[in-house]
Design a protein around this motif. Structure first.
Motif, short mmCIF file in Angstrom:
data_model
loop_
_atom_site.label_atom_id
_atom_site.label_comp_id
_atom_site.label_asym_id
_atom_site.label_seq_id
_atom_site.Cartn_x
_atom_site.Cartn_y
_atom_site.Cartn_z
N VAL A 1 0.76 -1.07 -0.12
CA VAL A 1 0.04 -0.03 -0.11
C VAL A 1 0.86 1.15 -0.24
N GLU A 2 0.23 2.46 -0.58
CA GLU A 2 1.03 3.70 -0.68
C GLU A 2 0.74 4.38 0.51
N ARG A 3 -0.50 4.34 1.25
CA ARG A 3 -0.91 5.09 2.30
C ARG A 3 -1.62 4.27 3.30
N PRO A 4 -1.98 4.78 4.42
CA PRO A 4 -2.71 4.09 5.45
C PRO A 4 -4.29 3.70 4.45
N THR A 5 -4.67 2.34 4.56
CA THR A 5 -5.61 1.89 3.83
C THR A 5 -6.51 1.05 4.66
N ALA A 6 -7.60 1.39 4.91
CA ALA A 6 -8.65 0.48 5.74
C ALA A 6 -9.21 -0.69 4.71
N PHE A 7 -9.37 -1.77 5.35
CA PHE A 7 -9.46 -3.08 4.66
C PHE A 7 -10.74 -3.94 5.36
N ALA A 8 -11.20 -3.64 6.54
CA ALA A 8 -11.94 -4.40 7.31
C ALA A 8 -12.61 -3.47 8.45
N ARG A 9 -13.76 -3.98 9.00
CA ARG A 9 -14.15 -3.53 10.42
C ARG A 9 -14.85 -4.83 11.06
N PHE A 10 -15.09 -4.73 12.32
CA PHE A 10 -15.71 -5.95 12.83
C PHE A 10 -17.07 -5.34 13.70
N THR A 11 -17.72 -6.55 14.06
CA THR A 11 -18.87 -6.06 15.08
C THR A 11 -18.64 -7.12 16.24
N LYS A 12 -18.82 -6.70 17.56
CA LYS A 12 -18.49 -7.35 18.71
C LYS A 12 -19.97 -7.36 19.34
N GLY A 13 -20.14 -8.36 20.24
CA GLY A 13 -21.34 -8.27 21.19
C GLY A 13 -21.19 -7.48 22.39
N ALA B 1 -6.69 -1.04 9.21
CA ALA B 1 -5.98 -0.60 8.27
C ALA B 1 -4.70 -1.34 8.13
N LEU B 2 -4.02 -1.29 6.93
CA LEU B 2 -2.55 -1.49 6.55
C LEU B 2 -1.81 -0.21 6.45
N TYR B 3 -0.61 -0.15 7.21
CA TYR B 3 0.23 0.95 7.09
C TYR B 3 1.35 0.98 6.21
N PRO B 4 1.91 1.55 5.21
CA PRO B 4 2.79 1.37 4.55
C PRO B 4 4.20 1.36 5.07
N GLN B 5 5.28 0.57 4.36
CA GLN B 5 6.36 0.35 4.66
C GLN B 5 7.40 0.01 3.45
N ALA B 6 8.44 0.91 3.57
CA ALA B 6 9.52 0.85 2.38
C ALA B 6 10.36 -0.34 2.31
N PRO B 7 10.76 -0.89 1.15
CA PRO B 7 10.26 -0.47 -0.02
C PRO B 7 8.97 -0.98 -0.51
N ARG B 8 8.09 0.04 -1.17
CA ARG B 8 6.92 -0.73 -1.67
C ARG B 8 6.97 -1.54 -2.83
N TYR B 9 6.09 -2.43 -2.96
CA TYR B 9 6.11 -3.26 -4.28
C TYR B 9 5.32 -2.57 -5.40
N ALA B 10 6.02 -2.22 -6.44
CA ALA B 10 5.33 -1.19 -7.44
C ALA B 10 4.56 -2.28 -8.53
N ALA C 1 -7.51 -7.87 3.02
CA ALA C 1 -6.56 -7.14 3.33
C ALA C 1 -5.62 -6.90 1.98
N LEU C 2 -5.12 -7.79 1.42
CA LEU C 2 -4.23 -7.40 0.35
C LEU C 2 -4.85 -6.93 -0.82
N ARG C 3 -6.06 -7.16 -1.04
CA ARG C 3 -6.79 -6.78 -2.22
C ARG C 3 -6.81 -5.08 -2.13
N VAL C 4 -6.63 -4.34 -0.99
CA VAL C 4 -6.80 -2.97 -1.27
C VAL C 4 -5.40 -2.32 -1.74
N ALA C 5 -4.44 -2.95 -2.14
CA ALA C 5 -3.45 -2.58 -2.79
C ALA C 5 -3.63 -1.96 -3.97
#
Length: 405
Positions: free
Chosen positions: A265-277, A292-301, A322-326
């Protein structure tokens, strides 16, 4: 993660069965836990009150231990959650028997197809690409219909996956099969062998090393053997490639969502949220903030292709979410098992055990994944012709998409 813990429900392991009172206790315990603590209770497709009413006489009148387990299994199956089963009692689910043919079977276009062998040099008269039409004189379609009430599954893909794994189970010894081999109908007898001698769970990923190069321009990484500690080295090896194929047609060896996703990912990117009882208001559920996912260098291009199918379940599905938000990611394959969320186990009278999906997992916009699965961007399903030719059509489609201008 906040999923419920049911640690005060007695198992009564020494219970003498049949016992209508304790059998009804099992039904009510299961029904109430679903009613108040199952985050997907509104996705069952069933009227949960009707399930209770219809199950009461069958559970109360179950005449022995095996009948009681089968009736509870049928109740559990009506939750339509691949996570949830009577896991203590799978030996009573049909077909019963500790032996099976040493072959891998998969439903392709509703046909039971031999797709491989469970042991190198397995002694069997079956060939890859054979279509099994009947087992011991009973058509496979009839077996599927008969077994259906006892196979808990979120969707039909997961149900047929589980049936395929058990299709030839039975007593050790001879089994009669009617098979289609090309244009020819073949009747043969094969030998069931103890299942304990056979390999572990089926996956559909590529054989060989965790990281592979598929030509100079494409990298391949499979999660069934990926260690979190090796992610950085594999991503460094993938650098500069035109595309990276991440194979999730399996269950990940380790949890790598954040370790791997950070490179995509290039920037912080949300991918899921939960529900809890809500402990203070049983039956109520609340939304959490997005994860969310948070980027780390070096980014895969390069392009990222995520391979999924019916064996992709739970952590595998969460990883694909998660990975499909790339930015350049696409999901290739077919619908996954549709069961996500941390599990919560509990006991039932008679020393039985089951579980539920303990938290709800949704996309950030609150779209569900339960029963739906991860829907591919590029749908590709194996064909009978492809199986017979030894092709991996899902992988081929991913390679073609990477090389497409």
């Amino acid at each position: 993660m906040g999923n419920p813990v049911f640690e005060h429900e007695p198992a009564y392991p020494d219970l003498a069965l049949p016992d209508a009172g304790f059998q009804l206790l099992a039904l009510f315990r299961f029904w109430n836990i679903i009613e108040y603590w199952a985050p997907y209770r509104d996705l069952t497709g069933e009227n949960w009150d009707d399930v209770l009413r219809q199950s009461l006489p069958r559970i109360a009148l179950a005449r022995d231990r095996a009948s009681y387990q089968l009736e509870m299994m049928a109740v559990i199956a009506r939750l339509h959650d691949t996570h949830t089963n009577l896991w203590s009692s799978m030996h009573v689910r049909p077909p019963v028997g500790q032996c099976r043919l040493p072959v891998k079977i998969r439903f392709i276009d509703s046909s039971a197809v031999v797709v491989g062998y469970r042991e190198a040099g397995a002694a069997t008269r079956l060939q890859v690409g054979d279509v099994i039409d009947s087992v011991d004189g009973v058509p496979v379609a009839q077996l599927v219909a008969t077994w259906r009430p006892h196979y808990a599954a979120s969707n039909e893909a997961a149900r047929l996956r589980d049936m395929a794994g058990r299709l030839t189970a039975g007593a050790c010894g001879a089994i009669r099969l009617q098979v289609r081999r090309g244009q020819e109908a073949v009747e043969l007898t094969a030998q069931r062998v103890p299942a304990g001698r056979q390999a572990g769970p089926d996956t559909h990923d590529r054989e060989g090393e965790t990281f592979q190069r598929l030509g100079d321009d494409i990298a391949y990484l499979k999660l069934s053997s990926l260690k979190r500690a090796d992610v950085a080295a594999h991503m460094a090896a993938a650098a500069g490639s035109r595309g990276l194929i991440i194979d999730i047609r399996n269950y990940p060896r380790e949890f790598v969502v954040f370790a791997l996703g950070a490179y995509l990912v290039e920037r912080p990117t949300a991918f899921a949220r939960f529900t809890k009882g809500d402990l203070g208001n049983p039956g109520a559920f609340h939304w959490t903030q997005p994860v969310a996912l948070y980027p780390q260098a070096p980014r895969y291009a390069g392009k990222v292709m995520l391979l999924v199918d019916e064996v992709s379940q739970s952590q595998a599905e969460y990883t694909a979410m998660a990975l499909r938000v790339a930015p350049r990611a696409k999901v290739v394959g077919s619908t996954t098992a549709g069961a996500d969320g941390n599990i919560s186990t509990f006991s039932l009278p008679g020393g039985l055990s089951t579980l539920i999906s303990g938290i709800g997992v949704f996309y950030p916009d609150r779209r569900p994944t339960q029963r739906v699965g991860i829907i591919p961007d590029i749908e590709v399903r194996p064909t009978l012709a492809g199986i017979r030719a030894g092709r991996d059509e899902v992988l081929e489609a991913a390679i073609a998409e990477i090389r497409r201008q």
